[in-house]
Design a protein around this motif. Structure first.
Motif, PDB file in Angstrom:
ATOM      1  N   LEU A 137       0.827  -1.200   0.000  1.00 57.01           N
ATOM      2  CA  LEU A 137       0.000   0.000   0.000  1.00 57.01           C
ATOM      3  C   LEU A 137       0.866   1.256   0.000  1.00 57.01           C
ATOM      4  O   LEU A 137       0.563   2.226  -0.695  1.00 57.01           O
ATOM      5  CB  LEU A 137      -0.937  -0.026   1.205  1.00 57.01           C
ATOM      6  CG  LEU A 137      -2.103   0.956   1.193  1.00 57.01           C
ATOM      7  CD1 LEU A 137      -2.921   0.839  -0.081  1.00 57.01           C
ATOM      8  CD2 LEU A 137      -2.996   0.720   2.406  1.00 57.01           C
ATOM      9  N   HIS A 138       1.947   1.229   0.737  1.00 55.68           N
ATOM     10  CA  HIS A 138       2.859   2.381   0.751  1.00 55.68           C
ATOM     11  C   HIS A 138       3.467   2.601  -0.643  1.00 55.68           C
ATOM     12  O   HIS A 138       3.628   3.746  -1.091  1.00 55.68           O
ATOM     13  CB  HIS A 138       3.962   2.182   1.784  1.00 55.68           C
ATOM     14  CG  HIS A 138       3.510   2.363   3.197  1.00 55.68           C
ATOM     15  ND1 HIS A 138       2.769   3.439   3.612  1.00 55.68           N
ATOM     16  CD2 HIS A 138       3.701   1.601   4.306  1.00 55.68           C
ATOM     17  CE1 HIS A 138       2.516   3.342   4.902  1.00 55.68           C
ATOM     18  NE2 HIS A 138       3.068   2.229   5.354  1.00 55.68           N
ATOM     19  N   THR A 139       3.798   1.510  -1.344  1.00 53.66           N
ATOM     20  CA  THR A 139       4.315   1.618  -2.709  1.00 53.66           C
ATOM     21  C   THR A 139       3.276   2.233  -3.634  1.00 53.66           C
ATOM     22  O   THR A 139       3.584   3.102  -4.463  1.00 53.66           O
ATOM     23  CB  THR A 139       4.710   0.229  -3.244  1.00 53.66           C
ATOM     24  OG1 THR A 139       5.765  -0.299  -2.435  1.00 53.66           O
ATOM     25  CG2 THR A 139       5.174   0.306  -4.695  1.00 53.66           C
ATOM     26  N   ILE A 140       2.034   1.808  -3.481  1.00 54.41           N
ATOM     27  CA  ILE A 140       0.943   2.308  -4.308  1.00 54.41           C
ATOM     28  C   ILE A 140       0.722   3.800  -4.081  1.00 54.41           C
ATOM     29  O   ILE A 140       0.488   4.567  -5.031  1.00 54.41           O
ATOM     30  CB  ILE A 140      -0.345   1.510  -4.019  1.00 54.41           C
ATOM     31  CG1 ILE A 140      -0.199   0.052  -4.466  1.00 54.41           C
ATOM     32  CG2 ILE A 140      -1.551   2.163  -4.663  1.00 54.41           C
ATOM     33  CD1 ILE A 140       0.040  -0.134  -5.940  1.00 54.41           C
ATOM     34  N   VAL A 141       0.782   4.221  -2.836  1.00 56.55           N
ATOM     35  CA  VAL A 141       0.602   5.637  -2.518  1.00 56.55           C
ATOM     36  C   VAL A 141       1.618   6.488  -3.263  1.00 56.55           C
ATOM     37  O   VAL A 141       1.295   7.570  -3.786  1.00 56.55           O
ATOM     38  CB  VAL A 141       0.695   5.867  -0.993  1.00 56.55           C
ATOM     39  CG1 VAL A 141       0.756   7.359  -0.674  1.00 56.55           C
ATOM     40  CG2 VAL A 141      -0.495   5.233  -0.281  1.00 56.55           C
ATOM     41  N   GLU A 142       2.851   5.995  -3.344  1.00 54.53           N
ATOM     42  CA  GLU A 142       3.910   6.740  -4.031  1.00 54.53           C
ATOM     43  C   GLU A 142       3.678   6.843  -5.538  1.00 54.53           C
ATOM     44  O   GLU A 142       4.233   7.720  -6.202  1.00 54.53           O
ATOM     45  CB  GLU A 142       5.260   6.063  -3.764  1.00 54.53           C
ATOM     46  CG  GLU A 142       5.722   6.128  -2.318  1.00 54.53           C
ATOM     47  CD  GLU A 142       5.911   7.558  -1.835  1.00 54.53           C
ATOM     48  OE1 GLU A 142       6.460   8.380  -2.603  1.00 54.53           O
ATOM     49  OE2 GLU A 142       5.482   7.865  -0.710  1.00 54.53           O
ATOM     50  N   MET A 143       2.828   5.977  -6.087  1.00 54.79           N
ATOM     51  CA  MET A 143       2.588   5.967  -7.524  1.00 54.79           C
ATOM     52  C   MET A 143       1.638   7.079  -7.973  1.00 54.79           C
ATOM     53  O   MET A 143       1.559   7.383  -9.164  1.00 54.79           O
ATOM     54  CB  MET A 143       2.027   4.609  -7.963  1.00 54.79           C
ATOM     55  CG  MET A 143       3.048   3.489  -7.913  1.00 54.79           C
ATOM     56  SD  MET A 143       2.313   1.868  -8.283  1.00 54.79           S
ATOM     57  CE  MET A 143       1.689   2.121  -9.950  1.00 54.79           C
ATOM     58  N   GLY A 144       0.883   7.644  -7.034  1.00 53.96           N
ATOM     59  CA  GLY A 144       0.031   8.760  -7.406  1.00 53.96           C
ATOM     60  C   GLY A 144      -1.438   8.447  -7.577  1.00 53.96           C
ATOM     61  O   GLY A 144      -2.139   9.155  -8.318  1.00 53.96           O
ATOM     62  N   PHE A 145      -1.918   7.409  -6.921  1.00 56.36           N
ATOM     63  CA  PHE A 145      -3.351   7.146  -6.922  1.00 56.36           C
ATOM     64  C   PHE A 145      -4.056   8.165  -6.015  1.00 56.36           C
ATOM     65  O   PHE A 145      -3.452   8.737  -5.105  1.00 56.36           O
ATOM     66  CB  PHE A 145      -3.647   5.729  -6.439  1.00 56.36           C
ATOM     67  CG  PHE A 145      -3.405   4.668  -7.477  1.00 56.36           C
ATOM     68  CD1 PHE A 145      -4.411   4.297  -8.348  1.00 56.36           C
ATOM     69  CD2 PHE A 145      -2.161   4.053  -7.591  1.00 56.36           C
ATOM     70  CE1 PHE A 145      -4.195   3.322  -9.315  1.00 56.36           C
ATOM     71  CE2 PHE A 145      -1.936   3.075  -8.551  1.00 56.36           C
ATOM     72  CZ  PHE A 145      -2.953   2.718  -9.416  1.00 56.36           C
ATOM     73  N   ASP A 146      -5.344   8.361  -6.274  1.00 51.37           N
ATOM     74  CA  ASP A 146      -6.136   9.324  -5.507  1.00 51.37           C
ATOM     75  C   ASP A 146      -7.056   8.655  -4.492  1.00 51.37           C
ATOM     76  O   ASP A 146      -7.312   9.212  -3.426  1.00 51.37           O
ATOM     77  CB  ASP A 146      -6.988  10.177  -6.450  1.00 51.37           C
ATOM     78  CG  ASP A 146      -6.131  10.903  -7.469  1.00 51.37           C
ATOM     79  OD1 ASP A 146      -5.376  11.806  -7.063  1.00 51.37           O
ATOM     80  OD2 ASP A 146      -6.208  10.558  -8.660  1.00 51.37           O
ATOM     81  N   ARG A 147      -7.602   7.507  -4.840  1.00 51.66           N
ATOM     82  CA  ARG A 147      -8.492   6.765  -3.950  1.00 51.66           C
ATOM     83  C   ARG A 147      -8.049   5.310  -3.920  1.00 51.66           C
ATOM     84  O   ARG A 147      -7.418   4.811  -4.855  1.00 51.66           O
ATOM     85  CB  ARG A 147      -9.950   6.872  -4.409  1.00 51.66           C
ATOM     86  CG  ARG A 147     -10.495   8.295  -4.431  1.00 51.66           C
ATOM     87  CD  ARG A 147     -10.625   8.888  -3.029  1.00 51.66           C
ATOM     88  NE  ARG A 147     -11.256  10.194  -3.068  1.00 51.66           N
ATOM     89  CZ  ARG A 147     -10.613  11.348  -3.184  1.00 51.66           C
ATOM     90  NH1 ARG A 147      -9.281  11.334  -3.320  1.00 51.66           N
ATOM     91  NH2 ARG A 147     -11.262  12.502  -3.187  1.00 51.66           N
ATOM     92  N   TYR A 148      -8.430   4.631  -2.835  1.00 49.23           N
ATOM     93  CA  TYR A 148      -7.935   3.280  -2.585  1.00 49.23           C
ATOM     94  C   TYR A 148      -9.130   2.399  -2.201  1.00 49.23           C
ATOM     95  O   TYR A 148      -9.668   2.506  -1.108  1.00 49.23           O
ATOM     96  CB  TYR A 148      -6.882   3.310  -1.472  1.00 49.23           C
ATOM     97  CG  TYR A 148      -5.759   4.267  -1.784  1.00 49.23           C
ATOM     98  CD1 TYR A 148      -4.600   3.824  -2.406  1.00 49.23           C
ATOM     99  CD2 TYR A 148      -5.887   5.633  -1.523  1.00 49.23           C
ATOM    100  CE1 TYR A 148      -3.586   4.718  -2.741  1.00 49.23           C
ATOM    101  CE2 TYR A 148      -4.884   6.531  -1.861  1.00 49.23           C
ATOM    102  CZ  TYR A 148      -3.737   6.064  -2.465  1.00 49.23           C
ATOM    103  OH  TYR A 148      -2.736   6.951  -2.808  1.00 49.23           O
ATOM    104  N   GLN A 149      -9.543   1.553  -3.145  1.00 48.87           N
ATOM    105  CA  GLN A 149     -10.689   0.676  -2.942  1.00 48.87           C
ATOM    106  C   GLN A 149     -10.176  -0.694  -2.529  1.00 48.87           C
ATOM    107  O   GLN A 149      -9.573  -1.408  -3.329  1.00 48.87           O
ATOM    108  CB  GLN A 149     -11.513   0.575  -4.229  1.00 48.87           C
ATOM    109  CG  GLN A 149     -12.724  -0.331  -4.116  1.00 48.87           C
ATOM    110  CD  GLN A 149     -13.559  -0.318  -5.382  1.00 48.87           C
ATOM    111  OE1 GLN A 149     -13.715   0.731  -6.021  1.00 48.87           O
ATOM    112  NE2 GLN A 149     -14.089  -1.463  -5.772  1.00 48.87           N
ATOM    113  N   ILE A 150     -10.428  -1.046  -1.282  1.00 48.78           N
ATOM    114  CA  ILE A 150      -9.877  -2.283  -0.738  1.00 48.78           C
ATOM    115  C   ILE A 150     -11.002  -3.256  -0.408  1.00 48.78           C
ATOM    116  O   ILE A 150     -11.869  -2.984   0.424  1.00 48.78           O
ATOM    117  CB  ILE A 150      -9.024  -2.000   0.514  1.00 48.78           C
ATOM    118  CG1 ILE A 150      -7.833  -1.106   0.134  1.00 48.78           C
ATOM    119  CG2 ILE A 150      -8.551  -3.308   1.143  1.00 48.78           C
ATOM    120  CD1 ILE A 150      -6.907  -0.781   1.290  1.00 48.78           C
ATOM    121  N   HIS A 151     -10.966  -4.396  -1.084  1.00 53.64           N
ATOM    122  CA  HIS A 151     -11.891  -5.488  -0.815  1.00 53.64           C
ATOM    123  C   HIS A 151     -11.257  -6.411   0.232  1.00 53.64           C
ATOM    124  O   HIS A 151     -10.040  -6.620   0.237  1.00 53.64           O
ATOM    125  CB  HIS A 151     -12.168  -6.279  -2.094  1.00 53.64           C
ATOM    126  CG  HIS A 151     -12.921  -5.498  -3.121  1.00 53.64           C
ATOM    127  ND1 HIS A 151     -14.237  -5.751  -3.427  1.00 53.64           N
ATOM    128  CD2 HIS A 151     -12.543  -4.463  -3.930  1.00 53.64           C
ATOM    129  CE1 HIS A 151     -14.649  -4.909  -4.361  1.00 53.64           C
ATOM    130  NE2 HIS A 151     -13.638  -4.111  -4.694  1.00 53.64           N
TER     131      HIS A 151
END
Length: 214
Positions: free
Chosen positions: A71-85
């Motif tokens: 998740l920390h890696t994903i945050v660095e990529m520049g996503f705006d929202r995080y949909q977690i199932h």
């Protein structure tokens, strides 16, 4: 085309041309699925390429029970929202709290997997501002084509108006009017119902849905 009257997300994008087609039709959010077991999965390298075609402010990361390091890696990529199932019965509150801390509750969309008639777990409401109510499948998370419990969705939306409620699950031209009338949804998540095959979006199918709700 006039702006849509409802908020629309299209999930499971795997091709740049599909992202651009959705954006041309005023789709608000574009979802990339990074869950390894999804038929719409894209890896990190592919996700980075696709993000070049999705404006900042419209990018949604979709995954199932991600590790905190991922998740920390994903945050660095520049996503705006995080949909977690996630499977509600197998996920600790501390893990959900970790997700909220990593991305901030206002950016987190929680999507608990629940049997069709199960009560929604209200104890997760403090961790996010938006919640996805999806169709249930015992063997997979999202994108199954199974419809959600629309009346249950309406009850949640009416009772907890301080939260955002996103309707997902098998939405397509043949059921979208009934789904929105029954659920009262103003935020919908399209996926399998606008595809020719998993990950390949169909312009005509998407157009037909949007025409019915526009």
């Amino acid at each position: 085309m006039n702006p849509l009257n409802y908020t629309v997300k299209v999930c499971g994008i795997t091709r740049a041309q599909d992202a651009e087609m959705c954006l041309s039709k005023d789709v608000r959010w574009i979802g990339l699925n990074l869950y390894d077991e999804s038929p719409r999965h894209v890896d990190l390298a592919k996700a980075k390429e696709l993000l070049k075609h999705i404006p900042v402010g419209q990018r949604v990361y979709v995954d199932v029970t991600p590790s905190l390091s991922k998740l920390h890696t994903i945050v660095e990529m520049g996503f705006d929202r995080y949909q977690i199932h996630f499977d509600y019965n197998e996920t600790t509150k501390s893990k959900i709290e970790d997700w909220a801390d990593a991305v901030k509750p206002e950016n987190l969309w929680l999507a608990p997997r629940l049997p069709h008639h199960a009560a929604f777990p209200l104890d997760i409401l403090p961790f996010a501002w938006h919640f996805v109510v999806d169709g249930f499948s015992s063997g997979s998370f999202g994108g199954t084509g199974t419809t959600a419990n629309w009346r249950h969705f309406r009850a949640l939306k009416d009772t907890h108006q301080e939260k955002g409620w996103i309707l997902a699950g098998g939405l397509r031209a043949s059921n979208i009017k009934e789904a929105m009338e029954s659920s009262g949804a103003h935020f919908i998540d399209l996926n399998s119902g606008v595809e020719t095959e998993p990950g390949i979006k169909d312009r005509t199918k998407l157009h037909n849905v949007l025409e019915l709700i526009g």
